[in-house]
Design an enzyme around this catalytic site. Sequence first.
Site, PDB file in Angstrom:
ATOM      1  N   GLU A 104       0.812  -1.229   0.000  1.00  0.00           N
ATOM      2  CA  GLU A 104       0.000   0.000   0.000  1.00  0.00           C
ATOM      3  C   GLU A 104       0.841   1.273   0.000  1.00  0.00           C
ATOM      4  O   GLU A 104       0.424   2.283  -0.563  1.00  0.00           O
ATOM      5  CB  GLU A 104      -1.017   0.006   1.143  1.00  0.00           C
ATOM      6  CG  GLU A 104      -0.413  -0.181   2.505  1.00  0.00           C
ATOM      7  CD  GLU A 104      -1.447  -0.049   3.628  1.00  0.00           C
ATOM      8  OE1 GLU A 104      -2.565   0.401   3.363  1.00  0.00           O
ATOM      9  OE2 GLU A 104      -1.098  -0.397   4.768  1.00  0.00           O
ATOM     10  N   ASP A 128       1.467  -9.566   3.973  1.00  0.00           N
ATOM     11  CA  ASP A 128       0.359  -9.254   4.899  1.00  0.00           C
ATOM     12  C   ASP A 128      -1.019  -9.413   4.265  1.00  0.00           C
ATOM     13  O   ASP A 128      -2.021  -9.492   4.982  1.00  0.00           O
ATOM     14  CB  ASP A 128       0.484  -7.802   5.403  1.00  0.00           C
ATOM     15  CG  ASP A 128       1.632  -7.629   6.390  1.00  0.00           C
ATOM     16  OD1 ASP A 128       2.345  -8.609   6.652  1.00  0.00           O
ATOM     17  OD2 ASP A 128       1.816  -6.499   6.885  1.00  0.00           O
ATOM     18  N   ARG A 163       3.354 -27.592  27.306  1.00  0.00           N
ATOM     19  CA  ARG A 163       3.499 -26.141  27.399  1.00  0.00           C
ATOM     20  C   ARG A 163       2.425 -25.389  26.619  1.00  0.00           C
ATOM     21  O   ARG A 163       1.803 -25.947  25.709  1.00  0.00           O
ATOM     22  CB  ARG A 163       4.860 -25.711  26.822  1.00  0.00           C
ATOM     23  CG  ARG A 163       6.015 -26.034  27.736  1.00  0.00           C
ATOM     24  CD  ARG A 163       7.327 -25.778  27.035  1.00  0.00           C
ATOM     25  NE  ARG A 163       8.432 -25.911  27.968  1.00  0.00           N
ATOM     26  CZ  ARG A 163       9.691 -26.135  27.618  1.00  0.00           C
ATOM     27  NH1 ARG A 163      10.012 -26.255  26.351  1.00  0.00           N
ATOM     28  NH2 ARG A 163      10.631 -26.228  28.525  1.00  0.00           N
ATOM     29  N   MET A 170       3.826 -12.304  11.210  1.00  0.00           N
ATOM     30  CA  MET A 170       3.739 -10.915  10.767  1.00  0.00           C
ATOM     31  C   MET A 170       2.281 -10.520  10.502  1.00  0.00           C
ATOM     32  O   MET A 170       1.401 -11.378  10.458  1.00  0.00           O
ATOM     33  CB  MET A 170       4.622 -10.682   9.546  1.00  0.00           C
ATOM     34  CG  MET A 170       6.081 -10.490   9.915  1.00  0.00           C
ATOM     35  SD  MET A 170       7.083 -10.017   8.493  1.00  0.00           S
ATOM     36  CE  MET A 170       8.604  -9.514   9.311  1.00  0.00           C
ATOM     37  N   GLU A 223       1.751  -9.947  14.941  1.00  0.00           N
ATOM     38  CA  GLU A 223       2.623  -8.938  15.581  1.00  0.00           C
ATOM     39  C   GLU A 223       1.888  -7.632  15.895  1.00  0.00           C
ATOM     40  O   GLU A 223       2.244  -6.917  16.833  1.00  0.00           O
ATOM     41  CB  GLU A 223       3.817  -8.630  14.679  1.00  0.00           C
ATOM     42  CG  GLU A 223       3.400  -8.052  13.324  1.00  0.00           C
ATOM     43  CD  GLU A 223       4.531  -7.662  12.406  1.00  0.00           C
ATOM     44  OE1 GLU A 223       5.707  -7.796  12.793  1.00  0.00           O
ATOM     45  OE2 GLU A 223       4.230  -7.215  11.284  1.00  0.00           O
ATOM     46  N   ARG A 271       6.057 -20.750  26.373  1.00  0.00           N
ATOM     47  CA  ARG A 271       7.195 -20.390  25.523  1.00  0.00           C
ATOM     48  C   ARG A 271       6.673 -19.591  24.338  1.00  0.00           C
ATOM     49  O   ARG A 271       5.481 -19.661  24.017  1.00  0.00           O
ATOM     50  CB  ARG A 271       7.911 -21.645  24.995  1.00  0.00           C
ATOM     51  CG  ARG A 271       8.680 -22.420  26.031  1.00  0.00           C
ATOM     52  CD  ARG A 271       9.924 -21.678  26.506  1.00  0.00           C
ATOM     53  NE  ARG A 271      10.739 -22.498  27.366  1.00  0.00           N
ATOM     54  CZ  ARG A 271      10.593 -22.637  28.676  1.00  0.00           C
ATOM     55  NH1 ARG A 271       9.604 -22.004  29.289  1.00  0.00           N
ATOM     56  NH2 ARG A 271      11.401 -23.407  29.381  1.00  0.00           N
ATOM     57  N   HIS A 277      11.162 -12.368   9.853  1.00  0.00           N
ATOM     58  CA  HIS A 277      11.443 -12.314   8.411  1.00  0.00           C
ATOM     59  C   HIS A 277      11.605 -13.687   7.749  1.00  0.00           C
ATOM     60  O   HIS A 277      11.687 -13.750   6.519  1.00  0.00           O
ATOM     61  CB  HIS A 277      12.677 -11.450   8.158  1.00  0.00           C
ATOM     62  CG  HIS A 277      12.427  -9.998   8.473  1.00  0.00           C
ATOM     63  ND1 HIS A 277      12.442  -9.522   9.756  1.00  0.00           N
ATOM     64  CD2 HIS A 277      12.096  -8.958   7.678  1.00  0.00           C
ATOM     65  CE1 HIS A 277      12.152  -8.223   9.740  1.00  0.00           C
ATOM     66  NE2 HIS A 277      11.939  -7.858   8.497  1.00  0.00           N
ATOM     67  N   GLN A 279       9.355 -15.574   7.405  1.00  0.00           N
ATOM     68  CA  GLN A 279       8.124 -15.657   6.589  1.00  0.00           C
ATOM     69  C   GLN A 279       8.258 -14.956   5.251  1.00  0.00           C
ATOM     70  O   GLN A 279       7.466 -15.155   4.344  1.00  0.00           O
ATOM     71  CB  GLN A 279       6.956 -14.996   7.337  1.00  0.00           C
ATOM     72  CG  GLN A 279       6.584 -15.688   8.612  1.00  0.00           C
ATOM     73  CD  GLN A 279       5.860 -14.747   9.568  1.00  0.00           C
ATOM     74  OE1 GLN A 279       4.648 -14.728   9.613  1.00  0.00           O
ATOM     75  NE2 GLN A 279       6.599 -13.979  10.336  1.00  0.00           N
ATOM     76  N   ARG A 280       9.226 -14.039   5.136  1.00  0.00           N
ATOM     77  CA  ARG A 280       9.355 -13.240   3.925  1.00  0.00           C
ATOM     78  C   ARG A 280      10.454 -13.720   3.001  1.00  0.00           C
ATOM     79  O   ARG A 280      10.540 -13.296   1.852  1.00  0.00           O
ATOM     80  CB  ARG A 280       9.625 -11.785   4.313  1.00  0.00           C
ATOM     81  CG  ARG A 280       8.397 -10.968   4.306  1.00  0.00           C
ATOM     82  CD  ARG A 280       8.537  -9.509   4.448  1.00  0.00           C
ATOM     83  NE  ARG A 280       9.790  -8.887   4.225  1.00  0.00           N
ATOM     84  CZ  ARG A 280      10.128  -7.716   4.799  1.00  0.00           C
ATOM     85  NH1 ARG A 280       9.282  -7.137   5.622  1.00  0.00           N
ATOM     86  NH2 ARG A 280      11.257  -7.163   4.529  1.00  0.00           N
TER      87      ARG A 280
HETATM   88  O1  F6P Z   1       5.974  -5.980   4.317  1.00  0.00           O
HETATM   89  C1  F6P Z   1       5.122  -6.116   5.412  1.00  0.00           C
HETATM   90  C2  F6P Z   1       5.920  -6.522   6.636  1.00  0.00           C
HETATM   91  O2  F6P Z   1       6.482  -7.792   6.431  1.00  0.00           O
HETATM   92  C3  F6P Z   1       5.115  -6.477   7.911  1.00  0.00           C
HETATM   93  O3  F6P Z   1       4.401  -7.653   8.148  1.00  0.00           O
HETATM   94  C4  F6P Z   1       6.181  -6.205   8.940  1.00  0.00           C
HETATM   95  O4  F6P Z   1       5.661  -5.546  10.056  1.00  0.00           O
HETATM   96  C5  F6P Z   1       7.135  -5.326   8.209  1.00  0.00           C
HETATM   97  O5  F6P Z   1       6.979  -5.603   6.843  1.00  0.00           O
HETATM   98  C6  F6P Z   1       8.584  -5.486   8.595  1.00  0.00           C
HETATM   99  O6  F6P Z   1       9.326  -4.559   7.880  1.00  0.00           O
HETATM  100  P1  F6P Z   1      10.913  -4.491   7.826  1.00  0.00           P
HETATM  101  O7  F6P Z   1      11.396  -5.541   6.887  1.00  0.00           O
HETATM  102  O8  F6P Z   1      11.197  -3.121   7.323  1.00  0.00           O
HETATM  103  O9  F6P Z   1      11.423  -4.738   9.212  1.00  0.00           O
END
Ligand code: F6P
Length: 347
Positions: A104, A128, A163, A170, A223, A271, A277, A279-280
Site C-alpha cells: 500500500e 500481509d 506447554r 507478521m 505482531e 514459551r 522475516h 516468513q518473507r
Molecule cells: O511488508 C510487510 C511486513 O512484512 C510487515 O508484516 C512487517 O511488520 C514489516 O513488513 C517489517 O518490515 P521491515 O522488513 O522493514 O522490518
Amino acid sequence: MNIGVLTGGGDCPGLNAVIRAIVYKGIKQYRYNIMGIYEGWKGLLEGGPIAPLTLEDVSGILAMGGTILKTSRTNPFKHKKGIELIKKTVKKYKLDVVIAIGGEDTLGVAARLHKEGLKVIGVPKTIDNDVAGTDQTFGFDTAVNVATEAIDRLRSTAEAHNRVFLVEVMGRHAGWIAVQSGIAGGAHLILVPEYPIDVDEVVSRIVKRHARGEQYSMIVVAEGAQLKKDSGEPGFILQEPEKDAFGHVRLGGIAYILAKIIESKTGYECRNAILGHIQRGGKPTAFDRVLSTRYGIHAIDLVHKKKFGQMVALRGTKIVGTPLVTAMKKTKTIDKEIYGIAEVFSG
Ligand code: F6P
C-alpha cells in the site's frame, strides 16, 4: 517504448517472478525496452541506478526469493523536491511508463505520481495480504505456508513438554497470516490486530481447555495484535519506536509479553517463538509463482492497452485491472467469515 520497473517496500516471495513475466512478454511480444529501476522509489529519486533488463537477466529467477531489483522504503513525498526529481529521472532515461510492484505504501506513491501526470501501473505485493482492491497479494501464500510449517513443528515440542506455545507471525494491521496459518496449523487460539486482546478471556479459554484434560496449547498471534486498552500494557508492542518514511514503527514481541502474562496467571509453562522475516524470505510457493506470473503478464498488457493509473488485481479466479486509488482507500482487514471459522476451533 521504454518501461521502467521497480520493487518497493518490504520484499516478498514472488517479486522476481513478476519481473520475469514483465520482461518476457514485454520484450518477446511487444518489443518494449524494459528498464530495471533499482531500490524502489529511491532509484527514481536519486537518478539511478537504472539499467536495461534482458531475457538473460531474468532467466532462472522464477523461484528465487528477494528481488533482483533490490528494494527500499523510500517515500519521495518526504523530500521537498521529490516529484521534480522523479520527473527529471523519468525524462533522463526516457521512461514512458513505470510499473511499481509494492504494497500500500509503494502503490500509494504510484497513485499520487499518476495524479502528477506520470504514467504508472501497479502490481500488489505483500505477505500481509492487506491491500484493498485485490482478493490476494502475492507472497501471502508463501508466508502462510512457512508459518503453518512452523506451527506444526512447534506443536510437537509444545506437546512433549505440556506447554502453552505462542507463535508470533507478521501482520501489522491485518491478521491474514495469523488466521490462515492458525486454521491450517490447528491453533487453539488466534489473536489478530482486528480484535483487541482480552487477556482474561484468553486465560479463561486456556484454563478451560486444560481443565478438559488437554495438556498443551498452541496460540498464534499477529505482531500487530494489541492488548485491550485497560490492560495497562501499551498498544502496539514495539521492537523499535522510530518511524520509517511511511510512518511505520517496527513491531515485535507481543508473543513474549503474552507468554509472561499467561504463565503468571495460570502457572502453565509458556514459551514463544517470533517467526519474523523467515516468513518473507526464500522461495515462493507454486501458487505465488503462478499468481506473480499472471500479475506480471497482466501488468504489461495494461501498459500495451494504455490503461495507466491502474493496478492488477485478483478477483475470484480472474486477473483484472482496477484503479490504483481503490487500493489506497483502506487496509483490507480479515473478514468475519474467516475469523468465525477460526473461532469454531478456539479454546
Ligand atoms: O511488508 C510487510 C511486513 O512484512 C510487515 O508484516 C512487517 O511488520 C514489516 O513488513 C517489517 O518490515 P521491515 O522488513 O522493514 O522490518
